[in-house]
Write a protein that holds these residues in place. Sequence first.
Motif: not given
Length: 313
Positions: A53-57, A59-63
């Motif tokens: 998710a960080v590589e795809r930018d 950030y909404a998928a992160l907590p």
Amino acid sequence: MADENQLDTGADNASEAQPTTPGAKLRAAREAQGLSIQDVATRTRIAVRQLEAVERDDYAALPGIPYAVGFARAYARAVDMDEVAIAADVRQAVNNSDMGANRYEMFEPVDPARVPSRTLAWTAAVIVVLLIAAFTIWRTQLLTPPTGEQIAQEEAKPAAVRPAGVAPVAPAVQPVIFTAVDDVWLRIYDEAGERLKDGLMKKGESFTLPPAAKGPMILTGRPQALTVTVGGKPIPPLGEADRTIADVPVSAEALLARGTAPVSATPTPAAPAARPAPRRVAPRPTPTLESPVPAAVPATSPPAAAGTQPTAG
């Protein structure tokens, strides 16, 4: 002219090939070192799906925002990039997206792999709430005055019967003395909550209860470390060893009602009982064999004369 167009086209292609987003920069650095996403996950202890998710930018998928920044910084450290610059790029990307407007966080973890779990945080919060509630209940019981019903029951107790015409004699005030046989913390207070003694008593230290104290009570966690006397009479222990006692009355009347402690004394050895005189027993006769009884001599047979031989019949 053609050469200038070729140079411009090459510069444009180079700028387009250069990664611009934080996630693209991190992916390019990883691929340049020949690392897989799993290798980065092993180094950072961050899940593969969160690194992707960080590589795809994405950030909404992160907590949350702090985790997005923290994951990116850990990723940058793993691939030898400037983590401060990557963190700044991530914050700018988050602020430009809807995530920054809808999700606001007050903190940012330095290392997301070491952030306490949500279950641990809730458990700690519940323990704190229970401790506060227990302290509040204990404090309320400590400062609650006796009710009217309790006072009426005390007054309704029959007084001691005394002969008519004899004036009641006021009982002499007997001093109540607390002596520490070991270091012990205690609190002695009256019915109004005023503290008469509060703190640590050193071994051998004594405290005399003020005679004018009204409804004195004691609170301590080591009742076995105290000896209590009323008028010089020892009182039994106020509670079990290493068990906290609270609201225990310690007036002279209340302590005397508990009885007095037995005084150990060395028993006097009893005099030995007189031994009875030995009883004389008559000797038992020794059994003997009875001699045979001689046959009766016929009365008609005259006695034999001396020197004569009997004749055979």
